[in-house]
Write an enzyme that holds these catalytic residues in place. Structure first.
Site, PDB file in Angstrom:
ATOM      1  N   SER A  30      36.814  55.271  58.768  1.00 18.45           N
ATOM      2  CA  SER A  30      37.242  55.369  60.171  1.00 18.45           C
ATOM      3  C   SER A  30      37.424  54.022  60.863  1.00 18.45           C
ATOM      4  O   SER A  30      37.891  53.988  62.011  1.00 18.45           O
ATOM      5  CB  SER A  30      36.253  56.224  60.965  1.00 18.45           C
ATOM      6  OG  SER A  30      36.424  57.587  60.649  1.00 18.45           O
ATOM      7  N   LYS A  33      40.752  53.589  62.320  1.00 20.06           N
ATOM      8  CA  LYS A  33      41.107  54.127  63.635  1.00 20.06           C
ATOM      9  C   LYS A  33      41.429  53.004  64.622  1.00 20.06           C
ATOM     10  O   LYS A  33      42.101  53.245  65.632  1.00 20.06           O
ATOM     11  CB  LYS A  33      39.986  55.004  64.185  1.00 20.06           C
ATOM     12  CG  LYS A  33      39.860  56.372  63.488  1.00 20.06           C
ATOM     13  CD  LYS A  33      38.745  57.193  64.126  1.00 20.06           C
ATOM     14  CE  LYS A  33      38.723  58.639  63.637  1.00 20.06           C
ATOM     15  NZ  LYS A  33      38.182  58.788  62.288  1.00 20.06           N
ATOM     16  N   SER A  88      34.235  59.268  66.564  1.00 21.75           N
ATOM     17  CA  SER A  88      35.113  59.141  65.395  1.00 21.75           C
ATOM     18  C   SER A  88      35.779  60.470  65.075  1.00 21.75           C
ATOM     19  O   SER A  88      35.950  60.835  63.899  1.00 21.75           O
ATOM     20  CB  SER A  88      34.317  58.636  64.183  1.00 21.75           C
ATOM     21  OG  SER A  88      35.146  57.930  63.299  1.00 21.75           O
TER      22      SER A  88
END
Length: 271
Positions: A30, A33, A88
């Site tokens: 993540s 991201k 997340s």
């Protein structure tokens, strides 16, 4: 340090003062991201609204971290961004990607953004960082994303938020009828699980998948200087080792910066 790759850089100058395998192409989880946010934030401002359809949430990977987005509810993009940065939430990313022109379009935009930033180690296959064949980044590239993010006021605000609330009920204008608390999963920011909040920390993003292991991009300010560290997949300890190793790098970096020779720059790949 047990991480497979890591890096320490000065955010303002871009000087890299320490690194280990900075261009090793590894799954980012993540932490990717951050690249999605850099790409989509200008196109999906906080006030934008979306009534979530089933197709918006199609393809959220099994076992994904989620913030609790529900089909049929209308959300403000600001809430979805907080769900992305703090929890997340892959569900939040999927809806934001739909608002950004679609999943495939968002991946193409992210790839183009990575190239524009000079992030040549990154191959995007999933906008939320969920494990996908061929998806990789590097300690160097993730530091590039963090540096760019720190120059974006919206990104910086979301990345530094430790606690917020997420709507459990909404009106057609996206306002809340009810909500529940959410906490950032970055333990250096919240101090959770006995890690302790790192003084001066300003975010940015952690991640975990079974393939990537634990990943972390962290930035902290001290005496007018901001350092960025990236840590990918520690090989010892437990799931909290990534925070301990990032803390050690930040501590070392604030003592060493200005006293060690630069290895290179975030403006030029480190070899």
């Amino acid at each position: 340090m047990s991480a497979r790759a890591w890096l320490v850089a000065d955010a303002k100058s871009g000087s890299v003062i320490a690194a280990h395998n900075p261009h090793w192409k590894l799954p980012p989880a993540s932490a990717l991201k951050t690249l999605f946010a850099l790409t989509a934030l200008p196109r999906v401002p906080g006030g934008a609204l979306r009534t979530v359809s089933r197709s918006d949430l199609a393809g959220v990977g099994s076992g994904s971290s989620v913030v609790g987005v529900k089909v049929g509810r209308t959300y403000r993009a600001a809430d979805l961004w907080r769900g992305t940065f703090l929890r997340s939430g892959n569900d939040a990313v999927h809806v934001l990607a739909a608002m950004n022109g679609g999943w495939r379009s968002s991946i193409s935009q992210m790839q183009a953004k990575a190239r524009a930033l000079g992030a040549r180690d990154t191959k995007v296959a999933s906008a939320d960082g969920y494990d996908a064949p061929g998806q990789v980044s590097s300690a160097y590239d993730l530091a590039l994303f963090a540096r760019a993010g720190l120059n974006n006021s919206q990104f910086s605000r979301y990345a530094a938020t430790a606690n917020s609330r997420f709507p459990s009920g909404t009106r057609s204008d996206g306002s809340h009828t009810s909500s529940y608390p959410i906490q950032n999963t970055n333990r250096l920011l919240t101090g959770a699980d006995g890690i302790g909040r790192y003084p001066g920390l300003v975010g940015i993003k952690n991640g975990y998948t079974s393939k990537a292991g634990n990943t972390l991009i962290a930035a902290a300010r001290r005496n007018g200087r901001t350092l960025i560290v990236t840590v990918l997949n520690p090989q010892r300890g437990d799931g909290l080792t990534v925070y301990r190793e990032a803390r050690a790098l930040l501590d070392w970096g604030f003592k060493a910066v200005g006293h060690v020779k630069s290895l290179g720059s975030l403006n030029q790949p480190v070899r």
